[in-house]
Enzyme design. Structure first.
Site, short mmCIF file in Angstrom:
data_model
loop_
_atom_site.label_atom_id
_atom_site.label_comp_id
_atom_site.label_asym_id
_atom_site.label_seq_id
_atom_site.Cartn_x
_atom_site.Cartn_y
_atom_site.Cartn_z
N ASP A 62 13.67 40.67 -13.64
CA ASP A 62 14.29 41.97 -13.38
C ASP A 62 15.67 41.84 -12.75
O ASP A 62 16.55 42.67 -12.97
CB ASP A 62 13.39 42.81 -12.47
CG ASP A 62 12.12 43.26 -13.18
OD1 ASP A 62 12.13 43.27 -14.42
OD2 ASP A 62 11.14 43.60 -12.49
N ASP A 65 10.24 39.24 -10.45
CA ASP A 65 9.19 39.42 -11.45
C ASP A 65 9.79 40.05 -12.70
O ASP A 65 11.02 40.15 -12.84
CB ASP A 65 8.04 40.26 -10.90
CG ASP A 65 8.46 41.71 -10.64
OD1 ASP A 65 9.68 42.00 -10.65
OD2 ASP A 65 7.57 42.55 -10.42
N ASP A 109 12.89 48.39 11.93
CA ASP A 109 11.82 47.85 12.79
C ASP A 109 10.62 47.38 11.98
O ASP A 109 9.57 47.06 12.54
CB ASP A 109 11.39 48.88 13.83
CG ASP A 109 10.95 50.20 13.22
OD1 ASP A 109 10.88 50.27 11.97
OD2 ASP A 109 10.68 51.14 13.97
N ASN A 164 14.00 40.28 -6.34
CA ASN A 164 13.28 40.93 -7.45
C ASN A 164 13.12 39.92 -8.59
O ASN A 164 13.85 39.95 -9.58
CB ASN A 164 14.07 42.16 -7.91
CG ASN A 164 13.27 43.03 -8.86
OD1 ASN A 164 12.10 42.78 -9.11
ND2 ASN A 164 13.91 44.05 -9.39
N ASP A 201 9.63 49.13 -11.04
CA ASP A 201 10.68 48.23 -10.58
C ASP A 201 11.20 48.63 -9.20
O ASP A 201 11.62 47.79 -8.41
CB ASP A 201 11.84 48.23 -11.58
CG ASP A 201 12.66 46.96 -11.49
OD1 ASP A 201 12.21 45.99 -10.85
OD2 ASP A 201 13.78 46.92 -12.05
N CYS A 210 58.69 34.41 5.77
CA CYS A 210 58.36 33.94 4.42
C CYS A 210 59.18 32.72 4.01
O CYS A 210 58.75 31.92 3.19
CB CYS A 210 58.61 35.06 3.40
SG CYS A 210 57.81 36.62 3.82
N ASP A 253 8.32 48.76 10.04
CA ASP A 253 7.02 49.43 10.15
C ASP A 253 6.72 50.28 8.93
O ASP A 253 5.77 51.06 8.93
CB ASP A 253 6.99 50.30 11.41
CG ASP A 253 8.01 51.42 11.39
OD1 ASP A 253 8.83 51.46 10.45
OD2 ASP A 253 7.99 52.25 12.31
#
Length: 544
Positions: free
Chosen positions: A187, A177, A146, A175, A198, A526, A148
């Site tokens: 990273d 940076d 949710d 990620n 990290d 087959c 929050d």
């Protein structure tokens, strides 16, 4: 980001392709098929909040007419179809008799709950008991669904994703940076976590478990993702949990976190995660590797499964027989009819037509799903033995000839077919869930398998020509001839299959493919192909 935890292999597809579920009943809790066996206790770990489904007729002794049930206080059940008289005991046994089992509290110790089924003959004489030992656990893989900032338990929206301020589903950032001071590298391009900071660039998940100190032998928790998802995310967890009173280790972890290991991600589609016992929480961290693009809608799904101790049923090979990404992308791009991921790596050849096919039907959904069933096979052979045909031979007149009595006395073959039945049942549950099928939409064909020891592990092949691997020509079926024991001059296996399919208006023609195909690990399907007239409906114009 979507979350999923199940007792079986979960199937994850991009949300934009999940149109099927709108037309099917998805309100019921997750069901898992469970098999019983006379005189051999079955051990099951049950996740609270799910259902176990027992097809009661599967293991019933020949001549069984009714059954009764006993269980402990923590075990609840209902019988379907319900008996006319609720107080009737025992219950009448029918081919559609199903037992739905649930538990509402976790176990204190392994196998501390029990349910037993007793079968009776026509004169209510006891014919045998099947016992189920149960261990109940709570398992939850949670994310901030949710948005929050709190990873709450079992948020109802964690398995879906919706955009916007009133949306739901966890958010995952790439990620992109760099935590290094020198030789700057993204990273997301580094294989390990080198600094605490990290973790702040990742989304947190919590694995919550509640149950006995240890799971029964053979059970384990496994996290798994699809091959496509592995290119877009990685998941890390701590190798060990540092105690608060371990001051030095606590300080070291803050400075340098090589104690965090990758669970799933690049080149790793599945890995076991620890079950810590009792009521515990384990934090794991999800790292985004790639932003949405024309060939990536930005949605990823991470799955948690509780595996049965039956080999490699729910562990997809990292670089094994997965469908190539270009084919997956092509199929998913059609959008109208999305693919369903099934597990077939337990087979030597590994094709789904070795255990399933579809045939037309005049009623219900206008088709039936046919599944290979060792249980149905053993039921035919036990009935033959019970009716005095134990000396009748499989492969009559051929060098491979073997009597019904010999087949039923082969304990190794029985164990191999229990394993195969479990594998097929896992796919049965997936197909029922994804296609909205009921048991009445499925027909079990009597087929036994044998397991071969391959370099990559045990894998199965059909013991006799695999009748489910047929060719469907409208209402005419070209079925591999099984060379079953003869009763009154007719193959008992052919008789059984005809009794199941002819009421649907289907005509079975049994074709001898033993030498040219079956012995070379193939069947009629087959070695043939069908030129079909395409539908005039222009599906590519369908508005989604």
């Amino acid at each position: 980001m979507e979350m999923s935890q199940q007792q079986t292999q979960s199937v994850s597809l991009p949300r934009s392709l999940r149109k099927r579920k709108k037309g099917s009943d998805m309100t019921n809790m997750f069901q898992r098929t469970c098999r019983l066996e006379i005189s051999v206790p079955t051990q099951i770990v049950h996740v609270v909040g799910t259902e176990l489904k027992v097809i009661v007729d599967r293991c019933a002794p020949p001549q069984s007419k009714s059954f009764s049930i006993k269980c402990g206080p923590n075990v609840h059940y209902k019988v379907t179809p319900p008996a006319g008289d609720r107080n009737a005991a025992p219950y009448p046994l029918t081919p559609n008799s199903v037992l739905i089992v649930t538990m509402d509290a976790v176990s204190e110790t392994a196998n501390d709950s029990k349910l037993s089924v007793r079968y009776y003959g026509e004169k209510t004489e006891s014919l045998g008991d099947a016992v189920l030992h149960l261990t109940a656990v709570e398992i939850s893989l949670d994310a901030d669904a949710d948005r929050d900032g709190v990873v709450e338990k079992n948020n109802p929206n964690k398995g879906s994703w919706k955009w916007g301020p009133k949306g739901h589903g966890a958010v995952l950032l790439v990620n992109c940076d760099s935590e290094t001071t020198y030789k700057k590298t993204l990273d997301s391009e580094v294989d390990e976590i080198s600094k605490v900071s990290d973790l702040q660039d990742m989304s947190k998940m919590i694995l919550r478990t509640n149950g006995p100190a240890e799971l029964p032998e053979g059970y384990k928790l496994t996290m798994h993702i699809s091959q496509t998802t592995s290119e877009n995310v990685r998941v890390f967890r701590p190798r060990t949990n540092a105690k608060k009173d371990d001051v030095w280790k606590h300080k070291l972890l803050k400075l340098f976190l090589k104690d965090y290991i990758m669970v799933v991600g690049t080149d790793t589609l599945t890995q076991e995660v620890p079950y810590l016992g009792g009521k515990t929480e384990l934090a794991v961290f999800v790292e985004g590797l790639r932003s949405p693009d024309k060939d990536f809608d930005g949605l990823v799904t991470i799955n948690l499964s509780l595996l049965e101790p039956c080999g490699k049923v729910s562990e997809p090979a990292t670089r094994g027989r997965n469908m190539t990404k270009v084919v997956q992308d092509f199929l998913w791009a059609q959008k109208v009819q999305e693919p369903i991921a099934l597990y077939s790596d337990w087979l030597v050849v590994g094709h789904v037509d070795e255990f399933m096919t579809f045939v037309p039907a005049p009623d219900r959904k206008k088709f039936r799903l046919l599944l290979a069933s060792p249980d149905a096979g053993y039921k035919v052979f036990k009935s033959l033995q019970n009716n005095g045909h134990g000396k009748a031979e499989m492969f009559p007149g051929l060098p491979e000839a073997i009597s019904v009595n010999e087949i039923l006395s082969d304990k190794k073959l029985q164990a191999e077919n229990r394993y195969v039945q479990n594998c097929i049942d896992w796919n049965r549950d997936v197909l029922k869930k994804e296609l909205g099928l009921d048991d009445e939409d499925i027909i079990d064909l009597p087929i036994l398998f044998k397991v071969l020891e391959e370099k990559t592990g045990p894998r199965a092949v059909a013991y006799y020509p695999d009748m489910v691997n047929m060719i469907v020509l409208g209402d005419k079926l070209g079925v591999p001839k099984p060379f079953g024991p003869k009763v009154n001059g007719r193959c008992a296996l052919e008789t059984e299959v005809c009794s199941l399919l002819e009421p649907l208006g289907l005509k079975c023609t049994f074709i001898d493919d033993l030498a040219p195909y079956h012995k070379l690990l193939g069947e009629v399907h087959c070695g043939s192909n069908v030129l079909r007239e395409p539908s005039p409906f222009k599906w590519w114009n369908l508005e989604l």
